[in-house]
Design a protein around this motif. Structure first.
Motif, PDB file in Angstrom:
ATOM      1  N   GLY A 148      48.758 -54.449 -25.043  1.00  0.00           N
ATOM      2  CA  GLY A 148      47.661 -54.147 -26.082  1.00  0.00           C
ATOM      3  C   GLY A 148      47.855 -53.832 -27.376  1.00  0.00           C
ATOM      4  N   THR A 149      48.988 -54.066 -27.882  1.00  0.00           N
ATOM      5  CA  THR A 149      49.383 -53.358 -29.270  1.00  0.00           C
ATOM      6  C   THR A 149      49.235 -54.501 -30.406  1.00  0.00           C
ATOM      7  N   PRO A 150      48.837 -53.894 -31.445  1.00  0.00           N
ATOM      8  CA  PRO A 150      48.497 -55.006 -32.448  1.00  0.00           C
ATOM      9  C   PRO A 150      49.820 -55.928 -32.775  1.00  0.00           C
ATOM     10  N   VAL A 151      49.450 -57.169 -33.700  1.00  0.00           N
ATOM     11  CA  VAL A 151      50.527 -58.104 -34.119  1.00  0.00           C
ATOM     12  C   VAL A 151      50.169 -58.471 -35.254  1.00  0.00           C
ATOM     13  N   LEU A 152      50.976 -58.326 -36.242  1.00  0.00           N
ATOM     14  CA  LEU A 152      50.575 -58.814 -37.724  1.00  0.00           C
ATOM     15  C   LEU A 152      51.193 -60.082 -37.930  1.00  0.00           C
ATOM     16  N   PHE A 153      50.300 -60.953 -37.858  1.00  0.00           N
ATOM     17  CA  PHE A 153      50.531 -62.483 -37.492  1.00  0.00           C
ATOM     18  C   PHE A 153      50.571 -63.365 -38.704  1.00  0.00           C
ATOM     19  N   LEU A 154      51.927 -63.649 -39.141  1.00  0.00           N
ATOM     20  CA  LEU A 154      52.134 -64.321 -40.316  1.00  0.00           C
ATOM     21  C   LEU A 154      52.345 -65.873 -39.907  1.00  0.00           C
ATOM     22  N   PRO A 155      51.588 -66.680 -40.909  1.00  0.00           N
ATOM     23  CA  PRO A 155      51.648 -68.071 -40.602  1.00  0.00           C
ATOM     24  C   PRO A 155      52.959 -68.668 -40.711  1.00  0.00           C
ATOM     25  N   THR A 156      53.900 -68.039 -41.490  1.00  0.00           N
ATOM     26  CA  THR A 156      55.254 -68.601 -41.673  1.00  0.00           C
ATOM     27  C   THR A 156      56.159 -67.396 -42.053  1.00  0.00           C
ATOM     28  N   PHE A 205      43.461 -56.471 -22.131  1.00  0.00           N
ATOM     29  CA  PHE A 205      42.847 -56.919 -23.442  1.00  0.00           C
ATOM     30  C   PHE A 205      41.181 -56.229 -23.395  1.00  0.00           C
ATOM     31  N   ARG A 206      40.916 -56.166 -22.264  1.00  0.00           N
ATOM     32  CA  ARG A 206      39.773 -55.296 -21.758  1.00  0.00           C
ATOM     33  C   ARG A 206      39.693 -53.724 -22.242  1.00  0.00           C
ATOM     34  N   GLY A 230      61.610 -50.893 -24.586  1.00  0.00           N
ATOM     35  CA  GLY A 230      60.799 -49.522 -24.624  1.00  0.00           C
ATOM     36  C   GLY A 230      59.536 -49.746 -25.415  1.00  0.00           C
ATOM     37  N   TRP A 231      58.797 -50.752 -25.179  1.00  0.00           N
ATOM     38  CA  TRP A 231      57.600 -51.074 -25.834  1.00  0.00           C
ATOM     39  C   TRP A 231      56.769 -49.984 -25.982  1.00  0.00           C
ATOM     40  N   ARG A 232      56.179 -49.294 -27.173  1.00  0.00           N
ATOM     41  CA  ARG A 232      55.432 -48.290 -27.039  1.00  0.00           C
ATOM     42  C   ARG A 232      53.877 -48.589 -27.637  1.00  0.00           C
ATOM     43  N   ASP A 233      53.181 -47.789 -27.186  1.00  0.00           N
ATOM     44  CA  ASP A 233      51.477 -47.880 -27.578  1.00  0.00           C
ATOM     45  C   ASP A 233      51.335 -48.023 -28.899  1.00  0.00           C
ATOM     46  N   ASP A 234      52.072 -47.322 -29.907  1.00  0.00           N
ATOM     47  CA  ASP A 234      51.765 -47.165 -31.069  1.00  0.00           C
ATOM     48  C   ASP A 234      52.973 -48.418 -31.747  1.00  0.00           C
ATOM     49  N   ASP A 235      53.392 -49.462 -31.085  1.00  0.00           N
ATOM     50  CA  ASP A 235      54.057 -50.686 -31.894  1.00  0.00           C
ATOM     51  C   ASP A 235      53.357 -51.542 -32.372  1.00  0.00           C
ATOM     52  N   VAL A 248      41.052 -52.557 -30.466  1.00  0.00           N
ATOM     53  CA  VAL A 248      42.563 -52.512 -31.079  1.00  0.00           C
ATOM     54  C   VAL A 248      42.778 -54.022 -31.712  1.00  0.00           C
ATOM     55  N   PRO A 249      43.301 -53.767 -33.001  1.00  0.00           N
ATOM     56  CA  PRO A 249      43.502 -55.406 -33.517  1.00  0.00           C
ATOM     57  C   PRO A 249      44.596 -56.060 -32.828  1.00  0.00           C
ATOM     58  N   ALA A 250      44.263 -57.418 -32.394  1.00  0.00           N
ATOM     59  CA  ALA A 250      45.167 -57.932 -31.436  1.00  0.00           C
ATOM     60  C   ALA A 250      46.022 -58.984 -32.471  1.00  0.00           C
ATOM     61  N   LEU A 251      45.569 -59.614 -33.450  1.00  0.00           N
ATOM     62  CA  LEU A 251      46.187 -60.521 -34.344  1.00  0.00           C
ATOM     63  C   LEU A 251      45.672 -60.034 -35.826  1.00  0.00           C
ATOM     64  N   MET A 252      46.532 -59.554 -36.512  1.00  0.00           N
ATOM     65  CA  MET A 252      46.073 -59.114 -38.085  1.00  0.00           C
ATOM     66  C   MET A 252      46.378 -60.098 -38.850  1.00  0.00           C
ATOM     67  N   SER A 253      45.715 -60.448 -39.806  1.00  0.00           N
ATOM     68  CA  SER A 253      45.834 -61.222 -40.927  1.00  0.00           C
ATOM     69  C   SER A 253      46.509 -60.721 -42.219  1.00  0.00           C
ATOM     70  N   VAL A 254      47.100 -61.269 -43.087  1.00  0.00           N
ATOM     71  CA  VAL A 254      47.444 -60.698 -44.250  1.00  0.00           C
ATOM     72  C   VAL A 254      46.832 -61.649 -45.455  1.00  0.00           C
ATOM     73  N   SER A 255      46.112 -62.701 -44.952  1.00  0.00           N
ATOM     74  CA  SER A 255      45.437 -63.751 -45.942  1.00  0.00           C
ATOM     75  C   SER A 255      43.934 -62.842 -46.189  1.00  0.00           C
ATOM     76  N   GLU A 256      43.700 -62.836 -47.411  1.00  0.00           N
ATOM     77  CA  GLU A 256      42.460 -62.143 -47.867  1.00  0.00           C
ATOM     78  C   GLU A 256      41.287 -63.076 -47.507  1.00  0.00           C
ATOM     79  N   GLY A 257      40.326 -62.121 -46.947  1.00  0.00           N
ATOM     80  CA  GLY A 257      38.908 -62.766 -46.359  1.00  0.00           C
ATOM     81  C   GLY A 257      39.233 -63.125 -44.887  1.00  0.00           C
ATOM     82  N   GLU A 258      40.513 -62.899 -44.439  1.00  0.00           N
ATOM     83  CA  GLU A 258      40.719 -63.483 -43.004  1.00  0.00           C
ATOM     84  C   GLU A 258      40.455 -62.314 -41.926  1.00  0.00           C
ATOM     85  N   ALA A 259      39.523 -62.034 -41.385  1.00  0.00           N
ATOM     86  CA  ALA A 259      39.397 -61.102 -40.501  1.00  0.00           C
ATOM     87  C   ALA A 259      40.586 -60.812 -39.372  1.00  0.00           C
ATOM     88  N   ASP A 260      40.690 -59.720 -38.754  1.00  0.00           N
ATOM     89  CA  ASP A 260      41.821 -59.354 -37.956  1.00  0.00           C
ATOM     90  C   ASP A 260      40.697 -59.873 -36.592  1.00  0.00           C
TER      91      ASP A 260
END
Ligand code: MCA
Ligand code: AMP
Length: 499
Positions: A218-226, A11-12, A188-193, A17-29
């Motif tokens: 340390g790659t981004p996750v698009l984190f959907l609530p459901t 993480f350091r 084969g997890w990639r740095d750009d996954d 890099v965004p860890a948990l990205m949101s799709v909800s409006e107004g919710e920051a990554d």
């Protein structure tokens, strides 16, 4: 070593890099750097709440970044993270409170807290409010990560196992770390996954398999609530990996706009938790030009086998033992059966759990003397070591990736006035793979509505029968055992129009 020390270093390095990205409006990554700060604060709040290393923290909250932070904070402090399904009712929660004896229960709603249980409770509501966020805001950050041995328990994951009531599978820091490292390399997890995450995070699949791959790199996750098909189709274009249960794939394929174009940026679709039907695998390939990668695991063992990333992915199989893990197909005495013959699937390796929480006898029953764990799944293995699952020796229904233990449902059905006995089975369901059906022997006809009313508030909704059948008697074998296979065959078309 504490698993969180590994994550902390990643993480350091990942910082902005965004860890948990949101799709909800107004919710920051949430960036990896933010995650570090948030975890230190939550760890501080755990300390203030009196949670010490080795204490269980029972968690029943909706999927949101604060829940992930709570998980990581438990790792950091050495507490044992104990997540449970948000669908469980208060009487079900009472069981977990009694069994796990947590030092803290973080609940999504106070309604789920049984009134007569003495436990420290904090709330983290679906909107992100409640007492827990206030405790975290007030807490001093805890900088130091607790020293943990590889063999110390990191999480208790409740599972129906092969028999009996829910049991807590004790997963160690080393179980989680080694399996995550293995999967990261094997897939084969990639740095750009970019991982599209739509699974719940109270099970091994969504919490460990999916999140740990991203967290180790340390790659981004698009984190959907459901899981929502519209959102998935819209977001696929900026993601590269999706992990899901087979229901995800049947639902996606039901949409005409799910095609090769929608998947243009994707490199990997992974399926697990329940059998992926060969037709779904085939239709998926025809539609998208990609083959779903099916893998096999359990709460007790994390991931055991996987189809290959580069080699051939074969429909109806779960692939090969993952590196460092041994799988054998054995008879009832644990002796390997000839290649291609059906037997019990047994597994050995650093992925296999430490045992069931406070159940040494049950744990001993499920292990062979040479250390193999008896999964309760039936399968075959070919000459090359490729495994196919053909059934289960355990009485279990897997509906949409959730386990339903028939005995638990039957015990409640038997209390319905007039019901003499009951048998709960799983039959093919077009959306959930298997759907729960109750077969009742009753003096008077019992309707589904009556069953619904009886079970409401007592049993999670997904465990409740989708259909009820009344019969004069249940089929039994010479030993008097109810023949569930016969019932499954008789009622196999009962839910074919559902979905
Ligand atoms: C929801 N319902 C279900 C299920 N899910 N019924 C049976 N089986 C289910 N799985 C019911 C609800 O009670 C409700 O009933 C109606 O369907 C709609 O509910 P809703 O919440 O809207 O459902 P959904 O959002 O469409 O959920 C379906 C789902 C979900 C997305 C497939 O079940 C899911 O996320 N499953 C994944 C489970 C998972 O992660 N398993 C991994 C564990 P009504 O309308 O009548 O009230 S296994 C594991 O971890 C091992 C290690 C492994 O190998 O991975
Ligand atoms: P759980 O106890 O919730 O961890 O569920 C584990 C069970 O899910 C396994 O013992 C299998 O019966 C089933 N399972 C997991 N992955 C697969 C798969 N790919 N195909 C068939 N069954 C699976």
């Amino acid at each position: 070593m504490n698993l969180y020390e590994h994550f902390e270093a990643v993480f350091r390095a990942a910082g902005p890099v965004p860890a948990l990205m949101s799709v909800s409006e107004g919710e920051a990554d949430v960036r990896y750097a933010d995650l570090l700060v948030a975890v230190d604060k939550a760890a501080g709040a755990l300390a203030v709440a009196g949670v010490a290393a080795g204490d269980r923290v029972l968690v029943q909250v909706d999927k949101m970044p604060a829940a992930v932070v709570l998980y990581l904070a438990c790792l950091k402090t050495g507490a044992i993270y104990t997540p449970i399904n948000t669908a469980y009712t208060a009487p079900e929660v009472a069981y977990f409170l009694d069994d796990a004896e947590p030092g803290l229960f973080v609940a999504g709603s106070i309604d789920r807290v049984p009134a007569d249980r003495a436990v420290r409770v904090e709330t983290l509501t679906p909107s992100g409010g409640g007492s827990w966020p206030r405790r975290v805001a007030d807490a001093q950050p805890l900088a130091e990560t607790a020293a943990r041995a590889d063999d110390d328990i990191a999480a208790l994951v409740y599972t129906s196992g092969t028999t009996g009531r829910s049991k807590g599978a004790m997963l160690t820091h080393a179980n989680l770390r080694t399996n995550a490292e293995t999967l990261c390399a094997y897939w084969g997890w990639r740095d750009d996954d970019v991982l599209l995450h739509a699974l719940p995070i109270f099970h091994v699949h969504g919490l460990f398999v999916a999140l740990h791959c991203a967290f180790l790199k340390g790659t981004p996750v698009l984190f959907l609530p459901t899981f929502d098909v519209d959102t998935i189709i819209r977001e696929l274009g900026r993601c590269t990996v999706l992990m899901g249960v087979p229901t995800f794939y049947t639902r996606l394929l039901a949409r005409a706009d799910f095609d090769a174009e929608a998947c243009r940026n994707m490199r990997l679709f992974i399926s697990g938790s329940a059998p992926l039907n060969e037709q779904t695998f085939g239709t998926f390939e025809t539609r998208t030009g990609m083959r779903i990668l099916e893998r096999y695991g359990m709460s007790e063992t994390l991931m055991n086998t996987s189809n290959p990333l580069d080699g051939e992915r074969v429909a109806g199989t779960v692939g090969f033992s993952l590196p460092g893990i041994e799988t054998r197909i054995a008879d009832d005495a644990g002796m390997p059966v000839p290649t291609g013959k059906v037997g019990g699937i047994e597994v050995r390796g650093p992925n296999v759990f430490k045992g069931y929480w406070r159940m040494p006898d049950k744990t001993a029953e499920e292990f062979r003397d040479d250390g193999y764990f008896i999964t309760g799944d039936l399968g075959t293995m070919d000459d090359a070591g490729r495994v196919a699952i053909v059934g289960r020796s355990k009485d279990l229904v897997i509906s949409g990736g959730y386990n339903v233990y028939p005995k638990e449902v039957e015990a409640l059905l038997d209390d319905i006035p007039g019901v003499v006995e009951s048998a709960v089975i799983g039959v093919p369901h077009p959306d959930f793979g298997e759907g729960v059906v109750a077969v009742l022997v009753s003096a008077e006809a019992v309707t589904l509505a009556q069953v619904d009313r009886h079970l409401a508030g007592r049993l999670a909704r997904y465990k409740q029968p989708k259909q009820v059948v009344c019969v004069d008697e249940l089929p039994r074998n010479a030993m008097g055992k109810v023949q569930k296979a016969t019932l499954r065959e008789t009622y196999r078309a009962l839910l074919s129009d559902s979905g």
